[in-house]
Design an enzyme around this catalytic site. Sequence first.
Site, mmCIF file in Angstrom:
data_model
loop_
_atom_site.group_PDB
_atom_site.id
_atom_site.type_symbol
_atom_site.label_atom_id
_atom_site.label_comp_id
_atom_site.label_asym_id
_atom_site.label_seq_id
_atom_site.Cartn_x
_atom_site.Cartn_y
_atom_site.Cartn_z
ATOM 1 N N GLU A 192 0.620 91.275 12.243
ATOM 2 C CA GLU A 192 -0.027 89.958 12.239
ATOM 3 C C GLU A 192 0.111 89.346 10.839
ATOM 4 O O GLU A 192 -0.214 89.994 9.839
ATOM 5 C CB GLU A 192 -1.513 90.107 12.575
ATOM 6 C CG GLU A 192 -2.248 88.794 12.493
ATOM 7 C CD GLU A 192 -3.761 88.925 12.646
ATOM 8 O OE1 GLU A 192 -4.269 90.053 12.770
ATOM 9 O OE2 GLU A 192 -4.435 87.866 12.620
ATOM 10 N N LYS A 241 10.376 74.794 -2.797
ATOM 11 C CA LYS A 241 11.499 75.243 -3.630
ATOM 12 C C LYS A 241 12.211 76.419 -2.967
ATOM 13 O O LYS A 241 13.021 77.085 -3.589
ATOM 14 C CB LYS A 241 10.993 75.692 -5.009
ATOM 15 C CG LYS A 241 10.475 74.570 -5.882
ATOM 16 C CD LYS A 241 10.059 75.151 -7.220
ATOM 17 C CE LYS A 241 9.504 74.064 -8.126
ATOM 18 N NZ LYS A 241 8.948 74.672 -9.358
HETATM 19 N N1 COA Z 1 5.081 71.621 7.791
HETATM 20 C C1 COA Z 1 6.390 71.441 8.070
HETATM 21 N N2 COA Z 1 7.371 71.926 7.294
HETATM 22 C C2 COA Z 1 7.024 72.574 6.169
HETATM 23 C C3 COA Z 1 5.697 72.784 5.799
HETATM 24 C C4 COA Z 1 4.696 72.266 6.669
HETATM 25 N N3 COA Z 1 3.418 72.415 6.402
HETATM 26 N N4 COA Z 1 5.693 73.460 4.619
HETATM 27 C C5 COA Z 1 6.975 73.673 4.281
HETATM 28 N N5 COA Z 1 7.753 73.147 5.217
HETATM 29 C C6 COA Z 1 9.191 73.154 5.278
HETATM 30 C C7 COA Z 1 9.891 72.777 3.983
HETATM 31 O O1 COA Z 1 10.056 71.391 3.891
HETATM 32 C C8 COA Z 1 11.196 73.501 4.167
HETATM 33 O O2 COA Z 1 12.008 72.812 5.063
HETATM 34 P P1 COA Z 1 13.575 72.590 4.780
HETATM 35 O O3 COA Z 1 14.152 73.974 4.593
HETATM 36 O O4 COA Z 1 14.083 71.937 6.023
HETATM 37 O O5 COA Z 1 13.647 71.765 3.569
HETATM 38 C C9 COA Z 1 10.772 74.785 4.858
HETATM 39 O O6 COA Z 1 9.553 74.491 5.538
HETATM 40 C C10 COA Z 1 10.537 75.943 3.939
HETATM 41 O O7 COA Z 1 10.160 75.500 2.680
HETATM 42 P P2 COA Z 1 9.899 76.480 1.481
HETATM 43 O O8 COA Z 1 10.145 75.777 0.217
HETATM 44 O O9 COA Z 1 10.642 77.737 1.711
HETATM 45 O O10 COA Z 1 8.358 76.799 1.667
HETATM 46 P P3 COA Z 1 7.221 76.654 0.558
HETATM 47 O O11 COA Z 1 7.578 77.447 -0.632
HETATM 48 O O12 COA Z 1 6.902 75.250 0.382
HETATM 49 O O13 COA Z 1 6.024 77.373 1.322
HETATM 50 C C11 COA Z 1 4.089 77.171 2.708
HETATM 51 C C12 COA Z 1 5.599 76.991 2.575
HETATM 52 C C13 COA Z 1 3.660 76.885 4.130
HETATM 53 C C14 COA Z 1 3.742 78.630 2.384
HETATM 54 C C15 COA Z 1 3.416 76.246 1.687
HETATM 55 O O14 COA Z 1 3.728 74.943 2.027
HETATM 56 C C16 COA Z 1 1.918 76.394 1.629
HETATM 57 O O15 COA Z 1 1.400 77.185 0.850
HETATM 58 N N6 COA Z 1 1.178 75.640 2.440
HETATM 59 C C17 COA Z 1 -0.257 75.679 2.476
HETATM 60 C C18 COA Z 1 -0.804 76.914 3.111
HETATM 61 C C19 COA Z 1 -0.416 77.023 4.544
HETATM 62 O O16 COA Z 1 -0.426 76.059 5.295
HETATM 63 N N7 COA Z 1 -0.077 78.257 4.982
HETATM 64 C C20 COA Z 1 0.388 78.533 6.324
HETATM 65 C C21 COA Z 1 -0.658 78.988 7.219
HETATM 66 S S1 COA Z 1 -1.471 80.426 6.743
#
Ligand code: COA
Length: 750
Positions: free
Chosen positions: A477, A490
Amino acid sequence: MSLINIDQKKMGPNHMQRIQKHQLQWIHQLKQEPKNLERWAKIELLSQFSECKLDQCKCEGWLRKPNATTTTTTASSINNASSNNNAGRSSAFINSSNANSITRPTPPDEPCSRTDCNHAFEDHVVNYIQATDVELNRLLDIMVEAEILNTNSGIEDHEGTRVVYQYLSKFLRNSITTMTPPTMDIKLGSPPFERPTIHQALTNFALHNFSHKNEEEWRFMHELAKSFLTAVNIWMLDIPKQSSTDREYNVIYSRWLCFCYVPVFIESLTLKDPTQIFGRMYLKQIFPSVTNNWQSTAEKRCQTERQKALLNEFLQQLKIEINSNDSLIWATEFDPPIPSFFNTCLIEETKLKSLIKEIKEERERQVNKGGDLFSDPVSLIPEMSSARDESARIEEKHGKIEFHIIGNSMNRRIDKHDYLWLNAIQNVISHQLPRMPKEYITRLVFDPKHRTLALIKNNRPIGGICFRMFPTQGFTEIVFLAITSNEQVKGYGTHLMNHLKDYHIKHNIYHFLTYADEYAIGYFRKQAFTPEITLREEQYLGYIKDYEGATLMECKLTPNIVHTQLTSVIHIQKEIVKRLIQDKQSQMRRQYSGLTCFKQGHDRQIPIDQIEGIIECYKGNSDSFRQVKEENPETVDSIYSQLSNILNLVKSHSAAWPFLKPVSPAEAPDYQEYIKHPMDLKTMSERLKSRYYVNKRLFIIDMKRIFNNCRSYNNPETEYYRNANTLERYFFTKLREIAGVRIQTCSTRT
Ligand code: COA
């Protein structure tokens, strides 16, 4: 030999038989019974396999006082049930347990009656108390299976079989004690036991011995090889003679029992195909008897004398290969030739290797050619900017970021660093998920059952994934996941997830589950999570925490993918294809002046090899050119006039009336249910007019379809059926007379 000693009379005490469906059903029923007990009674049942958890106590299972009434005695229940294979006795399993059962749970402090233990009941079963119902049921299944094997070993005549049953039974009981899935760690070695395996050798055989044949014959040989493999897979080994000193056969037999026979009815064990784990030694042992049996089945597949001759050739050559000391098909390094009709798709291995090397070096050069790599690494590699995780991968390679699995523990010392990192990560998560209560996050991140994959940059955690593994259930999970705000988008989130995937593949877990809220669904989709859950509910219900308003998503992992390298590998593959196309194009750069013969009006057709450049296109593959040429010896115009002639004659035949136009729903309402590809003479006329029939083969296929459809939809006694036969014969005659094509008329039924 018996399966589980049911229906002894039919099976005979020493006669191995294929496992029957009713026997499997009976085992299923037997497994069902303990599952209907109350939870405490299930724990009582399992307690006999539960070692004492107190330090230094070596007690391997709870033992009740001799005079105490018991919940059930599993072994005797199964014995009772197995001695008679009928529903009445099978429920004796539960009836007898009830008869002897106590009506209340054992007091937690009741001491174990083993003199070297004497510790409380609770000290034995604490792990079962914490387990979910699903987990308890799974352990009960294994318990029943262990008892089935135990019971069988008691009544088995053949000593070797008895020993294997006892060994497997003990092995299953151990897995109940440790609560881990039974992964076979067998004294007889681990599969594959021989290399190459029978499967690999038969592939070598088809390629090595028959690649000189034409495509049709090679495919026939290939089909024979596949069918032979199936015959080997379902073959039942004979029980070794009691006094047999043939050690080789005895070992093969025991391995076969463990991996290919017992797992058919003992589902907790992994079932393997003999052709995937055994090699020449095994095949030599069974070859004469398997072949005898298989040959008659294979002969039925042969529709022509030629195919019968091919079958004989197949068997003769296989026999030679199995017995010859110089046989190449059994050589581990053997790299058989690929039939020439596959060659057009292949690149030479050496060329491929040098291309990969070249592409990798070029990338290295690009990455290293100065500039501040870490400020904007992606900009240095413009063609790779589509791979989201590329920059993170490069940063990791250069030691700029690190990934660590950390977690709290009650029974081992935790590094101070880990605590600080866990604390920092729970802060990042709390920031990024403000709607989640902070205490809840802290509790889970510091819970010893949870682990965190930490992303460390400049010695500081900038994100992480908190997860909980359920190895017994085959999934993990994903509990929380966050990257600190100024480091998002990034590629860190993607690379972090890829690391987690690789970590799980190493630990043989191939499913992730997570509850994603509306903001996170997009991210998870991009990491290959979907809302379609393939895991069975009983595998995860009661295990995974349920979040209101969130969507359950699953990600299935493919063991042969290295996720952290995936985009890089795809990039190399794309680049290889691009370069191969460029190579081909550079060879074909020459421009020809074009065809003038038609403009001048002298010719209506010219031979295909007189078109400039055509032969060059097939350079290095003159066979394909010959094939194209042979397939197109006539022009579309000449084909058209012949076919139109034939079609008109067929249409005007007295038997043609049922086929002149498409069958309408009014005539046959259910026609479409039976006939998936209808055809008629009117449609064929339209196709002919539009020059659809660029060769005669297409025309013949359509015409034959009309007759075959008719014969499959109508009874042989009907006029339609007879007309189809008459018209088909007429068609074949005209085809021969006008177009010079001879077709065997054996498909026509009378
Ligand atoms: N919705 C849709 N797409 C998203 C997204 C979101 N909330 N967050 C990131 N993406 C997309 C990015 O644009 C990227 O897309 P691309 O490859 O087409 O450009 C892809 O997902 C991955 O991006 P990446 O840079 O590898 O991810 P990140 O380092 O930004 O981390 C999260 C992604 C979700 C961990 C970060 O946005 C975060 O910490 N969010 C807040 C916490 C959260 O919502 N956690 C998830 C649930 S527990």
